[in-house]
Design an enzyme around this catalytic site. Structure first.
Site, mmCIF file in Angstrom:
data_model
loop_
_atom_site.group_PDB
_atom_site.id
_atom_site.type_symbol
_atom_site.label_atom_id
_atom_site.label_comp_id
_atom_site.label_asym_id
_atom_site.label_seq_id
_atom_site.Cartn_x
_atom_site.Cartn_y
_atom_site.Cartn_z
ATOM 1 N N HIS A 7 -11.609 0.772 3.357
ATOM 2 C CA HIS A 7 -10.901 -0.426 3.814
ATOM 3 C C HIS A 7 -9.943 -0.950 2.752
ATOM 4 C CE1 HIS A 7 -12.671 -1.209 7.708
ATOM 5 N NE2 HIS A 7 -13.893 -1.071 7.219
ATOM 6 N N CYS A 9 -5.811 1.532 5.116
ATOM 7 C CA CYS A 9 -4.787 0.791 5.853
ATOM 8 C C CYS A 9 -3.650 0.396 4.906
ATOM 9 C CB CYS A 9 -5.376 -0.460 6.488
ATOM 10 S SG CYS A 9 -6.533 -0.130 7.830
#
Length: 230
Positions: A131, A193
């Site tokens: 993440h 991301c």
């Protein structure tokens, strides 16, 4: 009766105050909890745990991965049965994380997760996902600042594998071909991301080539000593 009304009023005020503070500091609490879990998995890892955790039940369903909210982090904190299978270190960006099996929400709340079943360090294309968070020092956030030529180290506490970054680029989340093996090449691919904004579809890809493998010894494992522990 008035006395009890005042007490009840104060109880309501305290509850609302606590709830309000929780909302205000929700992000900071979440980040602190993630950092704590990652540090614990990283620092406490043993050879015996690696062997045991290799067989942990997990998932590789990309569609099941949820944004890293307080719910996912709290669930991961309550589950004490999900352990690391290795360590990841990128000294140039001060990134030190446990390598977790699979990409379950529990695994990704604590470190980088293996993206394919039966991945082996030093073989094929060793792909890890993590993440991106607003705090640049947590999980895979530092990858936004990594430079070509930087060294990436991973270990299963038996061997230490050194990779050198050859490329960094952006792809759409639908392009999963980046984790495929490349015949004749020993690679590492890190995926995160492009920002912490929910719903973002771009992914940062960091690719490196294996340049050196050595036995895990007290000396070779020094590279995994965190420069700044939280």
């Amino acid at each position: 009766m008035k006395r009890w009304k005042k007490i009840l009023l104060w109880i309501v005020v305290v509850i609302l105050l606590v709830a309000g503070l929780g909302m205000i500091f929700n992000e900071q609490i979440k980040e602190a909890l993630v950092d704590h879990m990652a540090n614990k998995r990283y620092n406490d890892l043993t050879v015996e745990q690696v062997a045991k955790n290799q067989h942990a039940k997990t998932t590789y369903d990309f569609a099941s991965v949820k944004p890293l909210g307080m719910k996912q982090v709290s669930q991961a904190a309550m589950r004490g049965d999900t352990g690391a299978i290795g360590k990841l270190a990128i000294p140039s960006v001060d990134m030190y994380l446990p390598i977790m099996p699979g990409i379950s929400n529990t695994s990704l709340s604590q470190g980088g997760g293996t993206m394919k079943p039966n991945e082996k360090m030093g073989e094929g294309n060793y792909a890890l996902a993590g993440h991106y968070m607003t705090n640049k020092g947590i999980l895979f956030s530092p990858l936004k600042n990594i430079q070509k030529g930087a060294y990436i180290y991973i270990t299963d506490l038996h061997n230490v594998y050194q990779y050198q970054v050859t490329a960094r680029w952006i792809v759409n989340e639908s392009d999963v071909s980046v984790i495929n093996d490349v015949p004749g090449q020993k690679l590492i691919t890190l995926v995160t991301c492009a920002s912490a904004q929910e719903g973002v579809t771009d992914r940062i890809i960091v690719r490196g080539n294996l340049v050196h493998t050595q036995k895990a010894t007290a000396t070779s494992l020094k590279i995994f000593t965190k420069a700044n522990q939280g």
